[in-house]
Design a protein around this motif. Structure first.
Motif, PDB file in Angstrom:
ATOM      1  N   TYR A 125       0.586  -1.207   0.070  1.00  0.00           N
ATOM      2  CA  TYR A 125       0.093  -0.131   0.070  1.00  0.00           C
ATOM      3  C   TYR A 125       0.673   1.281  -0.173  1.00  0.00           C
ATOM      4  O   TYR A 125       0.745   2.249  -0.609  1.00  0.00           O
ATOM      5  N   TYR A 126       2.009   1.143   0.647  1.00  0.00           N
ATOM      6  CA  TYR A 126       3.023   2.238   0.703  1.00  0.00           C
ATOM      7  C   TYR A 126       3.442   2.802  -0.746  1.00  0.00           C
ATOM      8  O   TYR A 126       3.410   3.614  -1.312  1.00  0.00           O
ATOM      9  N   ILE A 127       3.685   1.509  -1.626  1.00  0.00           N
ATOM     10  CA  ILE A 127       4.201   1.572  -3.031  1.00  0.00           C
ATOM     11  C   ILE A 127       3.164   2.144  -3.853  1.00  0.00           C
ATOM     12  O   ILE A 127       3.326   2.796  -4.798  1.00  0.00           O
ATOM     13  N   ALA A 128       2.053   1.550  -3.716  1.00  0.00           N
ATOM     14  CA  ALA A 128       0.735   1.951  -4.425  1.00  0.00           C
ATOM     15  C   ALA A 128       0.553   3.318  -4.058  1.00  0.00           C
ATOM     16  O   ALA A 128       0.005   4.063  -4.914  1.00  0.00           O
ATOM     17  N   GLY A 129       0.540   3.841  -2.978  1.00  0.00           N
ATOM     18  CA  GLY A 129       0.175   5.375  -2.584  1.00  0.00           C
ATOM     19  C   GLY A 129       1.070   6.111  -3.339  1.00  0.00           C
ATOM     20  O   GLY A 129       0.642   7.244  -3.684  1.00  0.00           O
ATOM     21  N   ILE A 130       2.492   5.888  -3.313  1.00  0.00           N
ATOM     22  CA  ILE A 130       3.448   6.977  -3.699  1.00  0.00           C
ATOM     23  C   ILE A 130       3.389   6.803  -5.349  1.00  0.00           C
ATOM     24  O   ILE A 130       4.052   7.829  -6.137  1.00  0.00           O
ATOM     25  N   ASN A 131       2.697   5.926  -6.128  1.00  0.00           N
ATOM     26  CA  ASN A 131       2.641   5.724  -7.284  1.00  0.00           C
ATOM     27  C   ASN A 131       1.061   5.764  -7.936  1.00  0.00           C
ATOM     28  O   ASN A 131       1.085   5.258  -9.281  1.00  0.00           O
ATOM     29  N   SER A 132       0.223   6.266  -7.113  1.00  0.00           N
ATOM     30  CA  SER A 132      -0.893   6.272  -7.380  1.00  0.00           C
ATOM     31  C   SER A 132      -1.764   5.019  -8.208  1.00  0.00           C
ATOM     32  O   SER A 132      -2.246   5.284  -9.350  1.00  0.00           O
ATOM     33  N   SER A 133      -1.661   4.016  -7.532  1.00  0.00           N
ATOM     34  CA  SER A 133      -2.055   2.716  -8.012  1.00  0.00           C
ATOM     35  C   SER A 133      -3.070   2.117  -7.029  1.00  0.00           C
ATOM     36  O   SER A 133      -2.940   2.140  -5.967  1.00  0.00           O
ATOM     37  N   LEU A 134      -3.440   0.870  -7.745  1.00  0.00           N
ATOM     38  CA  LEU A 134      -4.544  -0.021  -6.634  1.00  0.00           C
ATOM     39  C   LEU A 134      -3.384  -1.386  -6.551  1.00  0.00           C
ATOM     40  O   LEU A 134      -2.643  -1.598  -7.145  1.00  0.00           O
ATOM     41  N   VAL A 135      -3.756  -1.708  -5.385  1.00  0.00           N
ATOM     42  CA  VAL A 135      -2.884  -3.051  -4.997  1.00  0.00           C
ATOM     43  C   VAL A 135      -3.980  -4.366  -5.425  1.00  0.00           C
ATOM     44  O   VAL A 135      -5.141  -4.225  -5.025  1.00  0.00           O
ATOM     45  N   ALA A 136      -3.463  -5.170  -6.506  1.00  0.00           N
ATOM     46  CA  ALA A 136      -4.110  -6.189  -7.064  1.00  0.00           C
ATOM     47  C   ALA A 136      -4.087  -7.402  -6.013  1.00  0.00           C
ATOM     48  O   ALA A 136      -2.870  -7.852  -6.028  1.00  0.00           O
ATOM     49  N   GLY A 137      -5.011  -7.955  -5.798  1.00  0.00           N
ATOM     50  CA  GLY A 137      -4.873  -9.163  -4.767  1.00  0.00           C
ATOM     51  C   GLY A 137      -4.569 -10.480  -5.621  1.00  0.00           C
ATOM     52  O   GLY A 137      -4.894 -10.432  -6.998  1.00  0.00           O
ATOM     53  N   THR A 138      -4.052 -11.421  -5.009  1.00  0.00           N
ATOM     54  CA  THR A 138      -3.605 -12.732  -5.865  1.00  0.00           C
ATOM     55  C   THR A 138      -4.503 -13.918  -5.526  1.00  0.00           C
ATOM     56  O   THR A 138      -3.910 -15.037  -5.774  1.00  0.00           O
ATOM     57  N   GLY A 139      -5.480 -13.613  -4.552  1.00  0.00           N
ATOM     58  CA  GLY A 139      -6.348 -14.727  -4.137  1.00  0.00           C
ATOM     59  C   GLY A 139      -7.414 -15.598  -5.203  1.00  0.00           C
ATOM     60  O   GLY A 139      -7.720 -14.865  -5.961  1.00  0.00           O
ATOM     61  N   ASN A 140      -7.108 -16.903  -5.143  1.00  0.00           N
ATOM     62  CA  ASN A 140      -8.129 -17.554  -6.124  1.00  0.00           C
ATOM     63  C   ASN A 140      -9.283 -17.891  -5.439  1.00  0.00           C
ATOM     64  O   ASN A 140      -9.541 -17.602  -4.112  1.00  0.00           O
ATOM     65  N   LYS A 141     -10.425 -18.548  -5.816  1.00  0.00           N
ATOM     66  CA  LYS A 141     -11.722 -18.728  -5.474  1.00  0.00           C
ATOM     67  C   LYS A 141     -11.556 -19.753  -4.167  1.00  0.00           C
ATOM     68  O   LYS A 141     -12.284 -19.694  -3.316  1.00  0.00           O
ATOM     69  N   VAL A 142     -10.834 -20.867  -4.386  1.00  0.00           N
ATOM     70  CA  VAL A 142     -10.929 -21.702  -3.237  1.00  0.00           C
ATOM     71  C   VAL A 142     -10.412 -21.030  -2.080  1.00  0.00           C
ATOM     72  O   VAL A 142     -10.661 -21.496  -0.923  1.00  0.00           O
ATOM     73  N   GLU A 143      -9.098 -20.193  -2.189  1.00  0.00           N
ATOM     74  CA  GLU A 143      -8.705 -19.787  -0.974  1.00  0.00           C
ATOM     75  C   GLU A 143      -9.570 -18.549  -0.233  1.00  0.00           C
ATOM     76  O   GLU A 143      -9.685 -18.551   0.774  1.00  0.00           O
ATOM     77  N   ASP A 144      -9.954 -17.755  -1.320  1.00  0.00           N
ATOM     78  CA  ASP A 144     -10.837 -16.791  -0.698  1.00  0.00           C
ATOM     79  C   ASP A 144     -12.306 -16.746  -0.482  1.00  0.00           C
ATOM     80  O   ASP A 144     -12.591 -16.416   0.697  1.00  0.00           O
ATOM     81  N   PHE A 145     -12.947 -17.865  -0.979  1.00  0.00           N
ATOM     82  CA  PHE A 145     -14.169 -18.270  -0.518  1.00  0.00           C
ATOM     83  C   PHE A 145     -14.597 -19.670  -0.216  1.00  0.00           C
ATOM     84  O   PHE A 145     -15.926 -19.930   0.244  1.00  0.00           O
ATOM     85  N   GLY A 146     -13.486 -20.249  -0.245  1.00  0.00           N
ATOM     86  CA  GLY A 146     -13.659 -21.689   0.200  1.00  0.00           C
ATOM     87  C   GLY A 146     -13.230 -22.167   1.414  1.00  0.00           C
ATOM     88  O   GLY A 146     -13.774 -22.377   2.342  1.00  0.00           O
ATOM     89  N   VAL A 147     -11.957 -22.252   1.791  1.00  0.00           N
ATOM     90  CA  VAL A 147     -11.380 -22.454   2.744  1.00  0.00           C
ATOM     91  C   VAL A 147     -10.786 -21.320   3.878  1.00  0.00           C
ATOM     92  O   VAL A 147     -10.213 -21.469   4.749  1.00  0.00           O
TER      93      VAL A 147
END
Length: 263
Positions: A125-147
């Protein structure tokens, strides 16, 4: 799965979201695993600024080498891709020194593993903030919504989740289509939070292929009593993890205080 159509759909979604948000692009933590490799490639495909961040904390050498190979390939192929390396080992050590000492064994190890993920989230978030960018998540469906296999306010703290509607096998298929390095495609998935070679399967007790089946069974209303053998065992693992990690997947509980109570 039609990987070409899925890839174009996600890339267009990312580009549209970033343009509406008025940002320059994306920041992605690259770990040497398939999820971050696919996510960073999809971000690069948007043509928008894409910053790949390597954040080692006592990282295993093979994970570092895979991450570096992927980042260098992206930079060679896409002029909009740059990279940042920030070694957070000292930050992690200072944090440990500042905290109360504990002999709680496995609980301490797990807490420190989650701390690594939260330090990395803060860095992204620090790097995104100083570069006017969004943090892109890397989670997949099983990780994020399954287990719920992620750290709350760690790798779960993101602005956008490009691959969170894809199960792991679909992420691998997309990785093959996008030309992710073979070393990453063949590597056993790992969160890399313990500084050793333990895999996700070691921690979860089941492979992603097995958990995908269990997730689909649960979504279709299958009950444990109707299963047997390894299938039943994995289903029980899935249900246990799913129930235990609801606090990550559900909105934060808010204690509602009515006007009648306030009066």
């Amino acid at each position: 799965m039609n990987s070409e159509k899925v890839s174009k759909h996600i890339v267009n979604w990312l580009k549209s979201y970033a343009e509406k948000a008025g940002v320059k692009g994306f920041v992605v933590g690259v770990s040497g695993g398939i999820d971050s490799a696919v996510t960073s490639t999809l971000c690069a495909e948007t043509g928008l600024q894409t910053i790949c961040v390597e954040m080692p904390i006592y990282q295993e050498a093979s994970q570092v080498s895979r991450a570096l190979e992927h980042i260098e390939r992206l930079k060679e192929k896409y002029s909009n891709v740059s990279s940042v390396k920030t070694d957070l080992t000292n930050v992690f050590e200072v944090f440990q020194e500042a905290m109360p000492t504990s002999n709680s064994g496995a609980l301490k190890d797990l807490t420190l593993a989650n701390t690594r993920a939260r330090i990395r989230m803060t860095s992204l978030y620090y790097i995104a903030g100083i570069n006017s960018s969004l943090v892109a998540g890397t989670g997949n469906k099983v990780e994020d919504f399954g287990v719920g296999f992620y750290t709350k306010y760690g790798d779960g703290g993101v602005d956008v989740s490009p691959i969170a509607d894809l199960v792991k096998s679909e992420v691998f298929a997309l990785g093959a289509y996008l030309g992710v390095p073979n070393a990453i495609q063949k590597a056993a998935p790992t969160d890399g939070l313990f500084g050793d070679s333990r895999t996700d399967e070691d921690q979860l007790g089941a492979s992603y292929d097995e958990l995908e089946v269990a997730m689909k069974q649960d979504e279709s209303g299958v009950k444990e009593d109707g299963l047997s053998g390894r299938e039943k065992e994995v289903f029980k693992i899935f249900k246990r993890l799913n129930n235990a990690n609801k606090h990550k997947m559900n909105p934060i509980p808010v204690c509602e205080v009515s006007d009648a109570i306030k009066a």
